[in-house]
Structures are given as structure tokens and as C-alpha cells.
Enzyme design. Sequence first.
Site, PDB file in Angstrom:
ATOM      1  N   SER A 264      32.419  29.521  56.623  1.00 37.09           N
ATOM      2  CA  SER A 264      32.447  30.709  57.478  1.00 37.09           C
ATOM      3  C   SER A 264      33.021  30.345  58.843  1.00 37.09           C
ATOM      4  O   SER A 264      33.183  29.171  59.182  1.00 37.09           O
ATOM      5  CB  SER A 264      31.031  31.242  57.662  1.00 37.09           C
ATOM      6  OG  SER A 264      30.300  30.348  58.472  1.00 37.09           O
ATOM      7  N   LYS A 265      33.302  31.383  59.606  1.00 41.54           N
ATOM      8  CA  LYS A 265      33.833  31.169  60.945  1.00 41.54           C
ATOM      9  C   LYS A 265      32.827  30.362  61.776  1.00 41.54           C
ATOM     10  O   LYS A 265      33.206  29.532  62.591  1.00 41.54           O
ATOM     11  CB  LYS A 265      34.107  32.523  61.595  1.00 41.54           C
ATOM     12  CG  LYS A 265      34.559  32.402  63.020  1.00 41.54           C
ATOM     13  CD  LYS A 265      35.168  33.684  63.515  1.00 41.54           C
ATOM     14  CE  LYS A 265      34.900  33.936  64.972  1.00 41.54           C
ATOM     15  NZ  LYS A 265      34.860  32.775  65.844  1.00 41.54           N
ATOM     16  N   ARG A 266      31.545  30.626  61.512  1.00 41.21           N
ATOM     17  CA  ARG A 266      30.514  29.905  62.259  1.00 41.21           C
ATOM     18  C   ARG A 266      30.591  28.392  62.038  1.00 41.21           C
ATOM     19  O   ARG A 266      30.385  27.609  62.962  1.00 41.21           O
ATOM     20  CB  ARG A 266      29.120  30.433  61.885  1.00 41.21           C
ATOM     21  CG  ARG A 266      28.245  30.581  63.114  1.00 41.21           C
ATOM     22  CD  ARG A 266      26.947  31.308  62.846  1.00 41.21           C
ATOM     23  NE  ARG A 266      27.086  32.475  62.000  1.00 41.21           N
ATOM     24  CZ  ARG A 266      26.328  32.720  60.928  1.00 41.21           C
ATOM     25  NH1 ARG A 266      25.382  31.883  60.577  1.00 41.21           N
ATOM     26  NH2 ARG A 266      26.502  33.817  60.237  1.00 41.21           N
ATOM     27  N   GLY A 268      33.256  26.709  61.441  1.00 37.04           N
ATOM     28  CA  GLY A 268      34.395  26.249  62.233  1.00 37.04           C
ATOM     29  C   GLY A 268      34.015  26.115  63.697  1.00 37.04           C
ATOM     30  O   GLY A 268      34.307  25.113  64.345  1.00 37.04           O
ATOM     31  N   ASP A 269      33.329  27.137  64.220  1.00 33.05           N
ATOM     32  CA  ASP A 269      32.925  27.112  65.630  1.00 33.05           C
ATOM     33  C   ASP A 269      32.006  25.917  65.900  1.00 33.05           C
ATOM     34  O   ASP A 269      32.130  25.225  66.906  1.00 33.05           O
ATOM     35  CB  ASP A 269      32.189  28.409  66.005  1.00 33.05           C
ATOM     36  CG  ASP A 269      33.142  29.598  65.998  1.00 33.05           C
ATOM     37  OD1 ASP A 269      34.370  29.364  65.974  1.00 33.05           O
ATOM     38  OD2 ASP A 269      32.662  30.743  66.000  1.00 33.05           O
TER      39      ASP A 269
END
Length: 508
Positions: A264-266, A268-269
Amino acid sequence: MKSNVRVRFAPSPTGPLHIGGVRTALYNYLFAKKHKGTFILRIEDTDQTRYVANAEQYIIDALKWCNIPFDEGPNTNEKFGPYRQSERKEIYKKYATILINSGWAYYAFDTSEALDAERKNHESDGKTFIYNWHNREKGRLVNSLVLSNEDVQNKIASGENYVIRFKTPQDEVLEMYDEIRGKITINTNTLDDKILFKSDGMPTYHLANIVDDHLMEISHVIRGEEWLPSMPLHILLYRAFKWDAPKFAHLPLILKPVGKGKLSKRDGDKLGFPVFPLAYTNTETNEISRGYKEDGYFSDAFINMLAFLGWNPGTEQELFSLENLIQEFDLKRVSKSGAKFNPDKTKWFQQQYMQTKNNSELTDLFLPILADKEIHKDKSYVLKVVSAIKERAIFVADFWDLSSFFFVDPEEYDAKASKKNWKEDTSDLMQELITILSAITDFSSANTEKEIKAWISGKEIGFGKVMQPLRLSLVGKLAGPHLFDIMDMIGKADTIQRIKNAIEKHSL
Ligand code: GLU
């Protein structure tokens, strides 16, 4: 294999394209090109509540950057167009009516409150409510299977809200074949009567997707695993329309680098890598998400990395140009199980591609960075710099840090290295070196190396005693390429000036 391979990438424009979506597009593209077929972009924008205005352009820009262009799509070869589902509403209405008339679909007038109540009732009995053969004709639900034709027409005429549901056949063991997963069977009793069309005139994903795949003559549906549960309904819809179904291939999920579940984008962050091909600005929140392009990745490195997320060639070879990927790609070598995303491996691919890039091309990328720093050197000089530092670089953005000493004097000297290498007698030694250098006329790397080494040997001291402070003087730290090459590049005057600067700085 059907002689005419036609595949489509069918994203919903609900935001930026996640790398999982890019991978789906890539596999479709590779498959199409391998079989001399057609790669189509279709925008599935029937869900207006999730529509995001800049997403379609983002998708198009991303495919362009990845170098996987579509042959047909919005504003491109619109042979089977339009390729935006919101512009095809009338078509879906016609096909929903065909299913009603053939008995494969029915009108349902149940309000959401009534359905909620059913759900609650079932829950209190420890059961799950599914709208299907089990209850659709029992009288509690309001649909055209139990109402008279006249009642149905009256309700529609009076503007009552309705949906059109698929009438899933009862008691059938449905056998399906997935190109990656093999044979799959399911009992149709476990399926619900999915909504195909709503009274607002919009189809749902299922109807629009099947109708378009048929009308656009899609031969293979290659898409993410999350659509596997929809496959039985899709197969049944093809049967209901008496159409040949395309072949299906459901790609494995892309998983988090650590822990379980979908990337998920999370993730990556948290771990510091992008999950989108291009940077994206959310126009509502103004939040900016990073992209591989803006982070400095080469698109061919990114594509090579993505190709390996779920596929492998069956050999040890890892570096594949797009052309090689087209030749080698095979759905039979796509794995069933999820592919763990590995940000370090992504960097590795980038580093490998950096080494294969042409120096002149890299120089063209570096020149504007230098110009921003008000450094205007000949391309031939910068080209030499690039070839000297390239093997240590991962990104073009690393070039400056790796090469600033080719352009400007060091601003400071690494304190630890100074302490260790600039001894009491070093300044005198460097002064002597200046005298030696001043006398050298041929300042080529090979000649200065020969002269200086001879001088050091004559003095019977260790090479390090000269070479380390010299490197500090020229570079500012104990790093960088072959020292005599640096001297050759910056020239005699600059070399001597930098040694003088270092002596001065170290005598303070
Ligand atoms: N619109 C669907 C999506 O957003 C397409 C699924 C399919 O390829 O059938 O992924």
C-alpha cells in the site's frame, strides 16, 4: 492461440495508478506485443462517486513514461470507441434489457432500508444474507420474479428506484479455467445475484466490463487477482449473452516488503519508496505522492523491476530490455502466489541500468544540473567526469556529490580525515610537492603519476603520507576516482591552488 490477440488495460480513474496497476498494464502490453496483437486502454469510469478528474491523464502520462503505449484508447485509433465507459451508457442499457428479456436478469425494487433489515434479521439468526436463489422468489424481496408484469411496469413508470440483478443459476458446479491458476470450480449456490444496472442509467462494473470486452473483441483478460471472485459471474454473463468468453489470467498480488498483505501507499511512506510511477498531487488535499520518475529512476529499470514482480524467465538472467521482455514473456511463467516488493532490488536494477547508459546521454542529463549551479563547462569535459564517476552512481542526482571537485574547490576538509592524515610535517611536504608539480610540463595523468611516485620513492616515505593529504586537498575527503585523473582534469594551476588552500587551512 487466437490469431488476433487483443488485450486491454481497464483502470478506473479513481486516483494515481499504483505500481500494481502499472504491472497489469505491462503484462498486457508484453503479451500483446509478443503475439503481434493489440493493446487497448479502456477507462472504466462508471462509478461517478469515485471519479477523480486528473486521474485519466495521469494514467496516460504514466504509460507514456513507461514506454508501453496503447494501440487503441481515448483519442487514439478509436476503432471500437468510445473507450471511456461514461460515453457508452446507451450501449449498456440495451444489453441490460436483452438480459431481462431472455430471463437472465430481473428488476429488483428493494429499498436499502429493506435490505438492511433483511441483513439484520439474518445476522440475529447467525446467518449471512445473500440476495440469490435462496430468497429471491420467497416473497419477502420485491422483484420482477414475484411481481406481475403490470406491477413492474407501473413501478418503473412511476419513477420508483430499481436495480437490475443477474439471475444466477442454481445448483451448478461451474468449471472455469484461468491461464495462470488452472482449473477453478465453484458452486453457483454460493454466488449472489449481483447488480448489473441501476435506475440512474449507469451500469455496474460487471455489465460494462463484459459488454465492452465482447464488443472490443478482447481475446484475453489479464488483470489483478482481486478480480478473481468476479470471474464466475463474468463467465455466466458470457453464457447468458451466448458470447464466447475470452481467456482469463489473474495476476498475483504485489505484497508488502515486510509483514503480510498487499503493498500500500502507507508501506511506501513508511519505508521511504514511491508506489506510483509518477508523482501525484491530490487536488483535494494538496498531498503530493512521490513517483519513480521524479525520484530519478530510469523508466526501463523500473519496467524491468516490475516485470519480475510475479514473472521470471526461468533462467538466472535478470536484466531485460523491453524488447527482450516481449520475446520472453509467457503467462505460463507468471506465478500464482503473491510477489513481495523489494525496494532494494528496485535500486539494484536502477544501478545496473545506470552502468549501461550511454555517457553522452547521461551528460545531457547532468548539464542542466550544472547550469543550475552556474557551472558552464564544455560537454566534452563533463562527459569525462561522467565516465569517471558513473560506476559509483545510482541516480543522476548523485552525480554532483560524486563529482563536485571536478568543477569547484572543496569547501571544507573532512575533519576526521584531516586529523588522521595532515601531520606536523605534512604542510612542508605539500609545499615541496607544489615545487615538483610546478616543474612538470606534461600534466597528463600517466606522467604526473610517474613523476610523483618517483619523487615519493626517492624520499623513502610511504605513499600514503603524500597521497592522502593530496587527495584531501583536491577532493576535501578521502573519496573519488584515481587522483592523477582528477589532476589531469582540473589542470596544473587548479591542482596547485588547491594544495595551497589546504596548506593554509591546515595551518590555522
Ligand atoms: N476497472 C477495473 C479496475 O479498476 C478493471 C478490472 C478488469 O480488468 O476487469 O481494475
